[in-house]
Design a protein around this motif. Structure first.
Motif, PDB file in Angstrom:
ATOM      1  N   ALA A   1       0.924  -1.209  -0.074  1.00  0.00           N
ATOM      2  CA  ALA A   1      -0.033   0.013  -0.083  1.00  0.00           C
ATOM      3  C   ALA A   1       0.979   1.202   0.173  1.00  0.00           C
ATOM      4  CB  ALA A   1      -1.114  -0.021   1.284  1.00  0.00           C
ATOM      5  N   ILE A   2       0.884   2.045  -1.013  1.00  0.00           N
ATOM      6  CA  ILE A   2       1.605   3.208  -1.281  1.00  0.00           C
ATOM      7  C   ILE A   2       0.479   4.303  -0.686  1.00  0.00           C
ATOM      8  CG2 ILE A   2       2.791   4.782  -2.766  1.00  0.00           C
ATOM      9  CD1 ILE A   2       3.772   2.447  -4.203  1.00  0.00           C
ATOM     10  N   GLU A   3       0.806   5.120   0.252  1.00  0.00           N
ATOM     11  CA  GLU A   3      -0.181   6.288   0.728  1.00  0.00           C
ATOM     12  C   GLU A   3       0.435   7.398   0.669  1.00  0.00           C
ATOM     13  OE1 GLU A   3      -1.220   4.904   4.579  1.00  0.00           O
ATOM     14  OE2 GLU A   3      -2.336   3.076   3.740  1.00  0.00           O
ATOM     15  N   HIS A   4       0.177   8.323  -0.228  1.00  0.00           N
ATOM     16  CA  HIS A   4       0.362   9.707  -0.194  1.00  0.00           C
ATOM     17  C   HIS A   4       1.907   9.919  -0.312  1.00  0.00           C
ATOM     18  CE1 HIS A   4      -3.780  10.460  -0.046  1.00  0.00           C
ATOM     19  NE2 HIS A   4      -3.811   9.917   1.218  1.00  0.00           N
ATOM     20  N   LEU A   5       2.719   9.342  -1.085  1.00  0.00           N
ATOM     21  CA  LEU A   5       3.935   9.482  -0.966  1.00  0.00           C
ATOM     22  C   LEU A   5       4.423  10.750  -1.715  1.00  0.00           C
ATOM     23  CD1 LEU A   5       6.073   6.113  -1.641  1.00  0.00           C
ATOM     24  CD2 LEU A   5       5.675   7.394   0.380  1.00  0.00           C
ATOM     25  N   THR A   6       5.322  11.749  -1.133  1.00  0.00           N
ATOM     26  CA  THR A   6       5.951  12.742  -1.791  1.00  0.00           C
ATOM     27  C   THR A   6       7.269  12.972  -1.558  1.00  0.00           C
ATOM     28  OG1 THR A   6       3.853  13.904  -1.392  1.00  0.00           O
ATOM     29  CG2 THR A   6       5.484  15.259  -2.015  1.00  0.00           C
TER      30      THR A   6
ATOM     31  N   VAL B   1       1.593  10.532  -4.438  1.00  0.00           N
ATOM     32  CA  VAL B   1       1.106   9.404  -5.080  1.00  0.00           C
ATOM     33  C   VAL B   1       0.330   8.294  -4.106  1.00  0.00           C
ATOM     34  CG1 VAL B   1       1.908   7.385  -6.522  1.00  0.00           C
ATOM     35  CG2 VAL B   1       2.817   9.591  -6.926  1.00  0.00           C
ATOM     36  N   SER B   2      -0.477   7.765  -4.583  1.00  0.00           N
ATOM     37  CA  SER B   2      -1.217   6.518  -3.727  1.00  0.00           C
ATOM     38  C   SER B   2      -1.711   5.522  -4.576  1.00  0.00           C
ATOM     39  CB  SER B   2      -2.463   6.917  -2.962  1.00  0.00           C
ATOM     40  OG  SER B   2      -1.932   8.113  -1.987  1.00  0.00           O
ATOM     41  N   MET B   3      -1.350   4.216  -4.063  1.00  0.00           N
ATOM     42  CA  MET B   3      -1.867   3.307  -4.988  1.00  0.00           C
ATOM     43  C   MET B   3      -1.760   1.861  -4.008  1.00  0.00           C
ATOM     44  SD  MET B   3       1.145   3.240  -7.778  1.00  0.00           S
ATOM     45  CE  MET B   3       1.356   1.607  -8.534  1.00  0.00           C
ATOM     46  N   VAL B   4      -2.472   0.823  -4.486  1.00  0.00           N
ATOM     47  CA  VAL B   4      -2.558  -0.514  -4.052  1.00  0.00           C
ATOM     48  C   VAL B   4      -1.794  -1.412  -4.806  1.00  0.00           C
ATOM     49  CG1 VAL B   4      -3.757  -2.265  -2.672  1.00  0.00           C
ATOM     50  CG2 VAL B   4      -4.190   0.058  -1.992  1.00  0.00           C
TER      51      VAL B   4
ATOM     52  N   VAL C   1      15.252   5.781  -1.502  1.00  0.00           N
ATOM     53  CA  VAL C   1      15.115   7.248  -1.394  1.00  0.00           C
ATOM     54  C   VAL C   1      14.121   7.438  -0.188  1.00  0.00           C
ATOM     55  CG1 VAL C   1      13.904   9.247  -2.654  1.00  0.00           C
ATOM     56  CG2 VAL C   1      15.201   7.581  -3.845  1.00  0.00           C
ATOM     57  N   GLU C   2      14.250   8.364   0.640  1.00  0.00           N
ATOM     58  CA  GLU C   2      13.389   8.427   1.701  1.00  0.00           C
ATOM     59  C   GLU C   2      12.245   9.551   1.297  1.00  0.00           C
ATOM     60  OE1 GLU C   2      13.166   6.772   4.088  1.00  0.00           O
ATOM     61  OE2 GLU C   2      15.069   5.768   4.791  1.00  0.00           O
ATOM     62  N   PRO C   3      11.084   9.314   1.532  1.00  0.00           N
ATOM     63  CA  PRO C   3       9.982  10.269   1.088  1.00  0.00           C
ATOM     64  C   PRO C   3       9.968  11.530   2.314  1.00  0.00           C
ATOM     65  CG  PRO C   3       8.856   8.229   2.347  1.00  0.00           C
ATOM     66  CD  PRO C   3      10.521   7.941   2.158  1.00  0.00           C
ATOM     67  N   GLU C   4       9.497  12.719   1.612  1.00  0.00           N
ATOM     68  CA  GLU C   4       8.959  13.935   2.328  1.00  0.00           C
ATOM     69  C   GLU C   4       8.110  13.310   3.115  1.00  0.00           C
ATOM     70  OE1 GLU C   4      10.976  15.801  -0.072  1.00  0.00           O
ATOM     71  OE2 GLU C   4      11.746  16.395   2.004  1.00  0.00           O
ATOM     72  N   SER C   5       7.048  12.971   2.686  1.00  0.00           N
ATOM     73  CA  SER C   5       5.975  12.625   3.573  1.00  0.00           C
ATOM     74  C   SER C   5       5.068  11.751   2.768  1.00  0.00           C
ATOM     75  CB  SER C   5       4.889  13.811   3.567  1.00  0.00           C
ATOM     76  OG  SER C   5       4.228  14.079   2.059  1.00  0.00           O
ATOM     77  N   GLY C   6       4.370  10.756   3.594  1.00  0.00           N
ATOM     78  CA  GLY C   6       3.551   9.502   2.995  1.00  0.00           C
ATOM     79  C   GLY C   6       4.372   8.242   3.502  1.00  0.00           C
ATOM     80  N   ARG C   7       3.698   7.178   3.254  1.00  0.00           N
ATOM     81  CA  ARG C   7       4.271   5.831   3.692  1.00  0.00           C
ATOM     82  C   ARG C   7       4.012   4.556   2.733  1.00  0.00           C
ATOM     83  NH1 ARG C   7       0.566   4.074   8.827  1.00  0.00           N
ATOM     84  NH2 ARG C   7      -1.313   3.668   7.787  1.00  0.00           N
ATOM     85  N   VAL C   8       4.947   3.822   3.026  1.00  0.00           N
ATOM     86  CA  VAL C   8       4.866   2.496   2.263  1.00  0.00           C
ATOM     87  C   VAL C   8       4.234   1.610   3.163  1.00  0.00           C
ATOM     88  CG1 VAL C   8       5.699   0.772   1.022  1.00  0.00           C
ATOM     89  CG2 VAL C   8       6.123   3.197   0.358  1.00  0.00           C
ATOM     90  N   LEU C   9       3.242   0.688   3.105  1.00  0.00           N
ATOM     91  CA  LEU C   9       2.848  -0.590   3.862  1.00  0.00           C
ATOM     92  C   LEU C   9       2.871  -1.818   3.179  1.00  0.00           C
ATOM     93  CD1 LEU C   9      -0.220   0.913   5.487  1.00  0.00           C
ATOM     94  CD2 LEU C   9       2.002   0.847   6.799  1.00  0.00           C
ATOM     95  N   ILE C  10       3.933  -2.675   3.630  1.00  0.00           N
ATOM     96  CA  ILE C  10       3.908  -3.869   3.068  1.00  0.00           C
ATOM     97  C   ILE C  10       3.540  -5.080   3.776  1.00  0.00           C
ATOM     98  CG2 ILE C  10       5.475  -5.838   2.291  1.00  0.00           C
ATOM     99  CD1 ILE C  10       7.487  -3.785   1.163  1.00  0.00           C
TER     100      ILE C  10
ATOM    101  N   SER D   1       3.071  11.306 -14.737  1.00  0.00           N
ATOM    102  CA  SER D   1       3.735  12.142 -15.603  1.00  0.00           C
ATOM    103  C   SER D   1       3.786  13.587 -14.607  1.00  0.00           C
ATOM    104  CB  SER D   1       2.618  12.914 -16.690  1.00  0.00           C
ATOM    105  OG  SER D   1       3.318  13.809 -17.287  1.00  0.00           O
ATOM    106  N   ALA D   2       5.253  13.988 -14.726  1.00  0.00           N
ATOM    107  CA  ALA D   2       5.452  15.153 -13.740  1.00  0.00           C
ATOM    108  C   ALA D   2       5.404  14.893 -12.304  1.00  0.00           C
ATOM    109  CB  ALA D   2       4.797  16.348 -14.224  1.00  0.00           C
ATOM    110  N   GLY D   3       5.445  13.570 -11.593  1.00  0.00           N
ATOM    111  CA  GLY D   3       5.421  13.245 -10.620  1.00  0.00           C
ATOM    112  C   GLY D   3       3.927  12.860 -10.133  1.00  0.00           C
ATOM    113  N   ARG D   4       3.100  13.183 -10.804  1.00  0.00           N
ATOM    114  CA  ARG D   4       1.608  12.688 -10.501  1.00  0.00           C
ATOM    115  C   ARG D   4       1.197  11.285 -10.833  1.00  0.00           C
ATOM    116  NH1 ARG D   4      -2.437  15.753 -12.145  1.00  0.00           N
ATOM    117  NH2 ARG D   4      -1.253  16.205 -14.014  1.00  0.00           N
ATOM    118  N   LEU D   5       0.457  10.678 -10.541  1.00  0.00           N
ATOM    119  CA  LEU D   5      -0.083   9.424 -10.816  1.00  0.00           C
ATOM    120  C   LEU D   5      -1.622   9.980 -11.706  1.00  0.00           C
ATOM    121  CD1 LEU D   5      -0.177   6.444 -10.782  1.00  0.00           C
ATOM    122  CD2 LEU D   5      -1.571   6.269  -8.906  1.00  0.00           C
ATOM    123  N   LEU D   6      -1.455   9.627 -12.827  1.00  0.00           N
ATOM    124  CA  LEU D   6      -2.636   9.809 -13.808  1.00  0.00           C
ATOM    125  C   LEU D   6      -3.724   8.777 -13.743  1.00  0.00           C
ATOM    126  CD1 LEU D   6      -0.763  11.470 -16.741  1.00  0.00           C
ATOM    127  CD2 LEU D   6      -1.699  12.658 -14.989  1.00  0.00           C
TER     128      LEU D   6
END
Lengths: 311, 246, 401
Positions: A3-8, A20-23, A51-60, A210-215
């Motif tokens: 679970a990728i939650e609001h990675l920036t 970016v958020s996606m499961v 790479v360490e994110p500015e904000s957000g988290r990754v759940l495995i 694109s340009a950092g955003r998940l389209l």
């Protein structure tokens, strides 16, 4: 399971990955596709914390990856990169054995795992185990890189443009091998590429960045039939989307009962291949046969064309 | 070519050993170079002891400078040490313009005469080639290999010792070899400040106008330097057999 | 992402502010060195005569109160700049100011400590002075390295430094220092030995280029010969200098004894002849190796084009290959010149003359100032040669791009 939650991620004033958020489902292949600079590689490397994110988290599997030391996390995640980064001073077998060694496996277990992986990637262990990276061809090096990433039986495999440096002919074979390996080892694979055809060929689900955003993040047919915006549409191809859509379905999936006096085509062939064959031969229909040669039914051009439309 | 080199190596070693162990047997060879009945073979000290002292000084100093130089080289190429990198390069450049004899001469007022200034001069002068080569070796590690190592889960320390240092080893050993050979030369000068070594033979010859002494000392030192150079080259080949960074 | 972990692409302002917020770690090291030098080590050493051991004196002891306080205040300011200021120009200015202050302080101290008219008392710079000067020099070198000056700037800076130092020396500012006292006693010999030194270094270099360049071209053109030539020269290179001087003395002495015209042109067993021959031999390897390397890196496309235009092999060599190989060849020349300036010092042992005579005489008489009189000019010569030739190589390289 991932679970990728609001990675920036920001570098100075540039936002490289933007919220970016996606499961990602277990036992699937997810492909992240985009042009260079879209942030796809950075996103991938935030999963194993290179790479360490500015904000957000990754759940495995529900556990936050930030809660354990980074290098221990990475030993449970396979990582294969475009330059493959094989250690020049270690043999093929030693390269593959790197992470099992770090994890403290017994020598016997390591040896049998190395042999099994070499065989799975069609490299004869008797010949290749003792060779050194500089003695291998590009394709062989790439396969050793994948074997090394899978050595410690990781549940997750991250791949960053793994087939980028290969000739087109070898690349097709390598992609087939990857599908095979995923089936065999039931690994969850996250793969980054800039090649949209590769993405559609390999991915159960495809994420367009694109340009950092998940389209958009969905199955390939959905991306083709219902692109979220013009950017996605352009990337998935406006002029040949029909062909791409046809490439996603096999003859076996679209076959209709009946017989034809046209040529026989394998059930595993894509509709695009069948269509091209019919055009080339100048006929209207073909017989679909299975792997053993038994007839399954037939396909007409009209049927095929219907599959090439969005509705 | 390999065989020829091997034969030469054995010949040189045998020659040197024979000369050091049974110097008097070479007397007829050197007699024509002497005048007025001066002794053809150096007799003011045990040649073998001098040679051993010479080699000992060189090896001790080189080993010490290798340890320090490699440690400094590693420190300077880490993230935390990055700001010392430009000054390190500048020091290497400046240091290489100092002639060895000047370093030796300047060590004497600090610690007096004898072994100590020689060891200090050898240590200081030997640092530079090893330090520079360690820096270059560590920084020329291919980026893909380092990325793969981190990505696989090696901690920074594991990455340093299992990947970076082994890959830099050929260059480091090259630096150690260079340092050793330079040190053999500087150690001969150490005899001018009363350190024990083969330089004594040469200087005694110069002082008493005895060409035989000068030649003996010169050849013995030359052979020793060549053998050490060769020995380290063999170690290099053995250790770095597999490293081929494409 | 670069190997050192510094994110590529981060705008310069972010990095600069990040650095300015911290105390400069090199500054900490240099401040510690400087403080140790000032407080714990002697600034000057007062000797009753040139070979006596001498009395250590601290800065505050030898200068009048206002001068001492002023110098110390300036040094504290320099330390503050070293610790807190990130801009390279400011650091360079501070370091230079510190060097000037310390140099004037030691000169003044020497003048004050020497009773007028007394030529026997010697005031030598102490360990504290040297350490302080080195720390300030490191600070300046670091600042210069960060500024990354072009070749012309570097030569200009060197010229400026030499000019200022030369003027100060000529003016007599440092005359009371022990080293200058030694110079005063040996003035004419110094000039002739210095000339000798430069002549030997340049002469052997010239001869090596005359032979080494064609040899290098040969080794490049005939690959079979290359390993043999390079191996032979490598063997020569591993022989210690004094050993080679010694080995050459015998044959040259024999030559002088038995061949009349050889003795007539100055070949002897001792003196400049064996030194020159040995230096020539030592210079061959870098020249030959660099000529080969330089010719190898000439792009095959350029050479192809030259042949395609109808140049003969010799013309291609002269007009295309050698000019393109020139930077690498000049790097070899630089290596040789710096090496030879150092090796000529050893020639003094076999009577070859040069600045090394002062070094060895100083060792023999335990007069350290005499040693320094020989050593310091050698270091300055070598350093200047390195800067000049490096600048030349870089200027040629840039012209090519």
């Amino acid at each position: 399971m991932i679970a990728i939650e609001h990675l920036t991620k920001r570098y100075g004033s540039t936002t490289v990955v933007d919220d970016v958020s996606m499961v990602i489902e277990r036992n699937s292949i997810t492909v992240i596709v985009g042009t260079s600079g879209s942030g796809k590689s950075t996103l991938l490397r935030m999963v194993n914390r290179l790479v360490e994110p500015e904000s957000g988290r990754v759940l495995i599997d529900g556990r936050d990856t930030a809660h354990e030391p980074a290098h221990l996390l990475r030993r449970r995640i396979g990582y294969a990169i475009q330059g493959h980064g094989l250690f020049p001073h270690r043999s093929v077998a030693e390269n593959i054995a790197t992470v099992p060694h770090l994890l403290g496996w017994e020598p016997a277990r390591i040896r049998s795992r190395v042999t099994a992986l070499l065989e799975a990637l069609q490299l004869d262990p008797a010949v290749f185990a003792r060779k050194y990276p500089h003695q291998l061809s590009g394709g062989q090096q790439q396969r050793v890189g994948v074997a090394r990433a899978l050595a410690a039986e990781p549940e997750v495999l991250l791949m960053d443009e793994p087939f980028g440096a290969l000739d087109p002919i070898i690349r097709d074979k390598a992609q087939d091998d990857l599908l095979d390996i995923q089936r065999r080892f039931a690994t969850t694979i996250v793969l980054v590429t800039h090649d949209i055809d590769e993405a559609f060929r390999l991915g159960d689900r495809v994420a367009v960045m694109s340009a950092g955003r998940l389209l958009q993040y969905d199955r390939p047919e959905v991306l083709l039939k219902h692109p979220a915006d013009t950017l996605v549409a352009r990337m998935t191809g406006l002029s040949d989307r029909a062909m791409r859509l046809l490439a996603l379905t096999t003859a076996g999936e679209a076959v209709v009962p009946g017989a034809s006096d046209g040529p026989g085509v394998a059930s595993s062939a894509s509709l695009r291949e069948v269509l091209c064959e019919l055009i080339w031969r100048g006929v209207d229909s073909a017989n679909v046969v299975d792997a053993a040669g038994a007839p399954l039914g037939r396909l007409t051009i009209a049927t095929i064309l219907a599959h090439g439309r969005p509705s | 070519m390999r065989i020829a080199a091997g034969v030469l190596r054995c010949a040189a070693l045998t020659l040197l050993a024979a000369f050091l162990l049974r110097p008097q047997s070479f007397a007829p060879l050197f007699a024509p170079l002497t005048q007025y009945g001066a002794p053809p073979i150096y007799d003011q000290g045990n040649l073998l002891a001098l040679a051993l002292a010479h080699v000992g000084t060189v090896l001790v100093a080189t080993a010490a400078s290798a340890v320090v130089a490699v440690a400094l080289g590693i420190l300077v190429t880490r993230e935390q040490g990055a700001e010392f990198l430009p000054i390190s390069r500048a020091i290497v450049n400046i240091g290489q313009t100092f002639p060895p004899v000047a370093v030796l001469a300047l060590a004497v007022p600090l610690v007096g005469f004898g072994e100590k200034p020689t060891l200090i001069a050898l240590f200081a002068y030997g640092l530079l080639p090893i330090f520079e080569n360690t820096m270059v070796g560590l920084r020329s590690c291919p980026a893909a290999v380092l990325e793969a190592a981190s990505g696989m889960g090696m901690s920074p320390r594991e990455r340093l010792f299992r990947v970076e240092v082994p890959l830099a080893m050929p260059l480091i050993l090259e630096g150690i070899r260079l340092s050793t050979v330079i040190n053999v030369g500087t150690a001969t000068l150490g005899s001018t400040v009363a350190a024990k070594g083969l330089g004594e033979v040469i200087i005694a010859g110069l002082l008493s106008n005895n060409a035989a002494f000068v030649l003996q000392g010169g050849l013995a030192t030359g052979l020793m330097a060549m053998l050490l150079y060769d020995a380290i080259a063999m170690i290099e080949r053995r250790v770095c057999r597999t490293v081929r960074v494409t | 992402m670069s190997v050192l972990g510094v994110p590529v692409g981060q705008p310069r302002s972010a990095r600069a502010t990040a650095r300015a917020a911290r105390i400069d770690r090199l500054g900490i090291l240099l401040t510690l060195l400087g403080a140790t030098a000032l407080v714990l080590l002697p600034f000057v050493v007062l000797k009753a005569n040139r070979i006596a051991p001498g009395d250590p004196r601290a800065l505050v002891e030898v200068l009048p109160r206002w001068a001492a306080l002023g110098t110390e205040a300036l040094l504290v300011l320099v330390a503050a700049v070293a610790l807190g200021v990130a801009r390279a120009r400011a650091r360079l200015a501070a370091a230079l100011a510190g060097i000037v202050a310390v140099a004037l302080a030691v000169a003044h101290a020497a003048a004050l400590l020497t009773p007028p008219g007394n030529a026997v008392v010697r005031v030598a710079p102490g360990a504290g002075f040297w350490l302080l000067a080195s720390a300030l020099g490191l600070m300046a070198a670091d600042a210069i390295a960060r500024l990354r000056p072009g070749p012309a700037m570097r030569v200009l800076a060197l010229a400026a430094f030499l000019a200022v130092a030369g003027l100060a020396l000529a003016h007599g500012t440092f005359d009371s220092l022990s080293i200058m006292r030694e110079y005063a006693v040996n003035a004419d010999r110094f000039a002739s030995e210095a000339q000798r030194h430069i002549a030997l270094a340049l002469g052997s270099l010239g001869a090596a280029v005359l032979l080494g360049l064609p040899l290098g071209i040969l080794a490049h053109r005939v690959p079979r010969l290359r390993p043999a030539i390079l191996a032979l020269l490598n063997i020569v290179q591993t022989i210690p200098a004094i050993a080679l001087f010694g080995i050459l003395m015998a044959p040259l002495g024999l030559l002088a004894a038995h061949v009349p015209w050889a003795a007539a042109i100055g070949i002897r067993g001792i003196g400049a002849a064996p030194a020159l021959v040995a230096l020539f031999l030592y210079s061959l390897l870098p020249i030959v190796a660099n000529t080969v390397a330089g010719l190898r890196q000439v792009s095959p496309a350029a050479l192809d084009a030259a042949h395609g235009m109808g140049m003969t092999p010799w013309q291609a060599l002269a007009r295309v290959e050698l000019p393109l190989a020139l930077p690498v060849i000049l790097t070899g020349v630089r290596i040789v010149l710096v090496q030879n300036i150092g090796l000529v010092a050893i020639a003094a042992l076999i009577g070859g003359g040069g600045l090394g005579t002062f070094i060895f005489q100083g060792i023999g008489q335990t007069a350290i100032d005499l040693v320094l009189l020989g050593a310091i000019p050698i270091v300055v010569l070598a350093f200047s040669a390195a800067v000049l030739l490096d600048a030349l190589v870089e200027a040629l390289d840039r012209g090519r791009r």
